[in-house]
Design a protein around this motif. Sequence first.
Motif, PDB file in Angstrom:
ATOM      1  N   THR A 113      29.727  12.889  80.512  1.00 25.73           N
ATOM      2  CA  THR A 113      29.920  11.786  79.413  1.00 25.73           C
ATOM      3  C   THR A 113      31.292  12.141  78.520  1.00 25.73           C
ATOM      4  OG1 THR A 113      28.869  13.574  77.901  1.00 25.73           O
ATOM      5  CG2 THR A 113      27.401  12.074  79.172  1.00 25.73           C
ATOM      6  N   ASN A 114      32.041  13.065  78.614  1.00 24.33           N
ATOM      7  CA  ASN A 114      33.285  13.467  78.017  1.00 24.33           C
ATOM      8  C   ASN A 114      33.033  13.957  76.641  1.00 24.33           C
ATOM      9  OD1 ASN A 114      36.017  14.036  78.495  1.00 24.33           O
ATOM     10  ND2 ASN A 114      36.545  12.083  77.416  1.00 24.33           N
ATOM     11  N   GLU A 115      31.541  13.982  76.291  1.00 25.82           N
ATOM     12  CA  GLU A 115      31.525  14.222  74.936  1.00 25.82           C
ATOM     13  C   GLU A 115      31.643  15.776  74.652  1.00 25.82           C
ATOM     14  OE1 GLU A 115      28.452  10.607  73.921  1.00 25.82           O
ATOM     15  OE2 GLU A 115      27.566  12.577  73.889  1.00 25.82           O
ATOM     16  N   PHE A 149      31.836   7.597  65.552  1.00 25.62           N
ATOM     17  CA  PHE A 149      33.366   7.971  65.471  1.00 25.62           C
ATOM     18  C   PHE A 149      34.138   7.734  66.739  1.00 25.62           C
ATOM     19  CE2 PHE A 149      31.367  12.077  65.693  1.00 25.62           C
ATOM     20  CZ  PHE A 149      31.912  12.539  66.540  1.00 25.62           C
ATOM     21  N   ARG A 150      33.431   7.234  67.479  1.00 25.35           N
ATOM     22  CA  ARG A 150      33.878   6.732  69.015  1.00 25.35           C
ATOM     23  C   ARG A 150      35.440   6.449  69.218  1.00 25.35           C
ATOM     24  NH1 ARG A 150      31.181   6.577  73.908  1.00 25.35           N
ATOM     25  NH2 ARG A 150      29.256   6.463  72.896  1.00 25.35           N
ATOM     26  N   ASP A 151      35.719   5.565  68.338  1.00 23.13           N
ATOM     27  CA  ASP A 151      37.013   4.973  68.384  1.00 23.13           C
ATOM     28  C   ASP A 151      37.825   4.994  67.027  1.00 23.13           C
ATOM     29  OD1 ASP A 151      36.547   3.943  70.986  1.00 23.13           O
ATOM     30  OD2 ASP A 151      35.493   2.341  70.132  1.00 23.13           O
ATOM     31  N   LEU A 204      41.845  11.306  69.330  1.00 23.30           N
ATOM     32  CA  LEU A 204      41.412  11.851  70.638  1.00 23.30           C
ATOM     33  C   LEU A 204      39.962  11.387  70.781  1.00 23.30           C
ATOM     34  CD1 LEU A 204      43.120  15.491  70.744  1.00 23.30           C
ATOM     35  CD2 LEU A 204      43.826  13.435  72.244  1.00 23.30           C
ATOM     36  N   PRO A 205      39.351  11.300  72.399  1.00 24.96           N
ATOM     37  CA  PRO A 205      38.149  10.857  72.238  1.00 24.96           C
ATOM     38  C   PRO A 205      37.099  11.788  71.690  1.00 24.96           C
ATOM     39  CG  PRO A 205      39.382  10.786  74.453  1.00 24.96           C
ATOM     40  CD  PRO A 205      40.204  11.310  73.266  1.00 24.96           C
ATOM     41  N   PHE A 206      36.262  11.256  70.660  1.00 29.43           N
ATOM     42  CA  PHE A 206      35.381  12.073  69.829  1.00 29.43           C
ATOM     43  C   PHE A 206      35.756  13.302  69.139  1.00 29.43           C
ATOM     44  CE2 PHE A 206      33.241  10.510  73.577  1.00 29.43           C
ATOM     45  CZ  PHE A 206      32.229   9.676  73.002  1.00 29.43           C
ATOM     46  N   THR A 207      37.260  13.414  69.251  1.00 29.00           N
ATOM     47  CA  THR A 207      37.672  14.705  68.501  1.00 29.00           C
ATOM     48  C   THR A 207      39.265  14.367  67.994  1.00 29.00           C
ATOM     49  OG1 THR A 207      39.020  15.313  70.638  1.00 29.00           O
ATOM     50  CG2 THR A 207      36.883  16.197  70.234  1.00 29.00           C
ATOM     51  N   GLU A 208      39.780  15.320  66.925  1.00 29.17           N
ATOM     52  CA  GLU A 208      40.827  15.147  66.398  1.00 29.17           C
ATOM     53  C   GLU A 208      41.737  16.182  66.795  1.00 29.17           C
ATOM     54  OE1 GLU A 208      39.900  15.885  62.265  1.00 29.17           O
ATOM     55  OE2 GLU A 208      39.484  17.967  62.553  1.00 29.17           O
ATOM     56  N   SER A 209      43.093  16.117  66.594  1.00 31.89           N
ATOM     57  CA  SER A 209      44.238  17.171  66.881  1.00 31.89           C
ATOM     58  C   SER A 209      44.505  17.867  65.453  1.00 31.89           C
ATOM     59  CB  SER A 209      45.460  16.574  67.622  1.00 31.89           C
ATOM     60  OG  SER A 209      45.936  15.505  66.862  1.00 31.89           O
ATOM     61  N   LYS A 210      44.759  18.897  65.356  1.00 26.30           N
ATOM     62  CA  LYS A 210      45.173  19.725  64.153  1.00 26.30           C
ATOM     63  C   LYS A 210      46.339  20.901  64.488  1.00 26.30           C
ATOM     64  CE  LYS A 210      43.540  22.867  60.367  1.00 26.30           C
ATOM     65  NZ  LYS A 210      44.169  23.969  60.526  1.00 26.30           N
ATOM     66  N   ALA A 217      34.578  16.941  61.126  1.00 25.43           N
ATOM     67  CA  ALA A 217      33.661  17.165  60.132  1.00 25.43           C
ATOM     68  C   ALA A 217      32.800  15.923  60.285  1.00 25.43           C
ATOM     69  CB  ALA A 217      34.116  17.300  58.748  1.00 25.43           C
ATOM     70  N   GLY A 218      31.546  15.926  60.129  1.00 22.18           N
ATOM     71  CA  GLY A 218      30.592  14.992  60.070  1.00 22.18           C
ATOM     72  C   GLY A 218      29.867  14.671  61.396  1.00 22.18           C
ATOM     73  N   ALA A 219      30.307  15.286  62.424  1.00 23.52           N
ATOM     74  CA  ALA A 219      29.721  15.324  63.820  1.00 23.52           C
ATOM     75  C   ALA A 219      28.619  16.046  63.695  1.00 23.52           C
ATOM     76  CB  ALA A 219      30.527  15.897  65.002  1.00 23.52           C
ATOM     77  N   LYS A 220      27.324  15.318  64.623  1.00 21.46           N
ATOM     78  CA  LYS A 220      25.995  16.071  64.368  1.00 21.46           C
ATOM     79  C   LYS A 220      25.680  16.392  65.873  1.00 21.46           C
ATOM     80  CE  LYS A 220      24.406  13.770  60.331  1.00 21.46           C
ATOM     81  NZ  LYS A 220      23.608  12.944  59.608  1.00 21.46           N
ATOM     82  N   PHE A 221      25.068  17.688  66.006  1.00 25.64           N
ATOM     83  CA  PHE A 221      24.592  18.054  67.506  1.00 25.64           C
ATOM     84  C   PHE A 221      23.148  18.554  67.372  1.00 25.64           C
ATOM     85  CE2 PHE A 221      29.240  18.803  66.976  1.00 25.64           C
ATOM     86  CZ  PHE A 221      29.672  18.520  68.324  1.00 25.64           C
ATOM     87  N   GLU A 222      22.586  18.663  68.556  1.00 20.44           N
ATOM     88  CA  GLU A 222      21.006  18.936  68.511  1.00 20.44           C
ATOM     89  C   GLU A 222      21.094  20.510  68.419  1.00 20.44           C
ATOM     90  OE1 GLU A 222      19.559  17.624  72.385  1.00 20.44           O
ATOM     91  OE2 GLU A 222      18.570  16.076  71.654  1.00 20.44           O
ATOM     92  N   LEU A 223      19.934  21.002  67.642  1.00 18.33           N
ATOM     93  CA  LEU A 223      19.499  22.419  67.431  1.00 18.33           C
ATOM     94  C   LEU A 223      18.082  22.469  68.189  1.00 18.33           C
ATOM     95  CD1 LEU A 223      20.072  25.138  66.259  1.00 18.33           C
ATOM     96  CD2 LEU A 223      18.751  24.236  64.175  1.00 18.33           C
TER      97      LEU A 223
END
Length: 242
Positions: free
Chosen positions: A47-49, A123-125, A129-135, A157-163
């Motif tokens: 999925t590239n996620e 925040f897909r688009d 970068l795809p789903f990410t930021e550069s710092k 910040a704000g991304a949510k993942f399964e626990l």
Amino acid sequence: MSVKIKLNKKILIKGEIETLSGLLIGGSNTAMAIGGPDKMVIRNPITNEPYIPGSTLKGKMRSLMEISRGFIKEVRMGNVKYGPSDDPNHITTVLFGSASTDQNQRPSRIIFRDGRLINGDDFRDKTDLPFTESKTEVVIDRITSAAMPRTFERVPAGAKFELDIVLNIFEGDNNTEEELLNLTLRGLQMLQDDYIGGSGSRGSGRVKFRIHSIKERPVDYYHSGNTDAEKKRNDEIPEDLR
């Protein structure tokens, strides 16, 4: 001498992990483009996620719990000098297991699943970068003040993942299931007040755990399909993990 280990029940902890600051969990840089980030995040190859490996959560939580108890052993594992002890009587060894090849070997009672991204569409688009930021961070020469920039890829910040955590309870355990569940929940609280991934001392990796449900399934649930044997234990979720 044979060792008898019999499963009594499984306790299932499910919820979500929200990033409160950028998350830097490194992956492969084999496809790094010229001019791109120096360090990339780990991604699902289909999925590239980005996702959070279960090993990241388990390793950091065990480390924090052992440090908080002063339970560190001098070991030799590549560049690692200090690591976990394999004392079978210590509570962290009971919970996380030991890979020792002698009589101290113990199975892990806790399983951490990989956490998949669950709100990528939010925040897909919207990121560079795809789903990410550069710092970009800068190293400063203390004498000449010359700057050496370096760029990292982070989950914003704000991304949510399964626990998804599974706690196995075996018959004959010296520690009760209440002790093991409480230890797991306290470990999540400690991790929530620390960080996961890299660059945690420079702002990255702060997360919030939200447990949605805790339920137990005795072995009868699996042997006979008796779904009535399942029991909810949501009242045991600490307030700061809701």
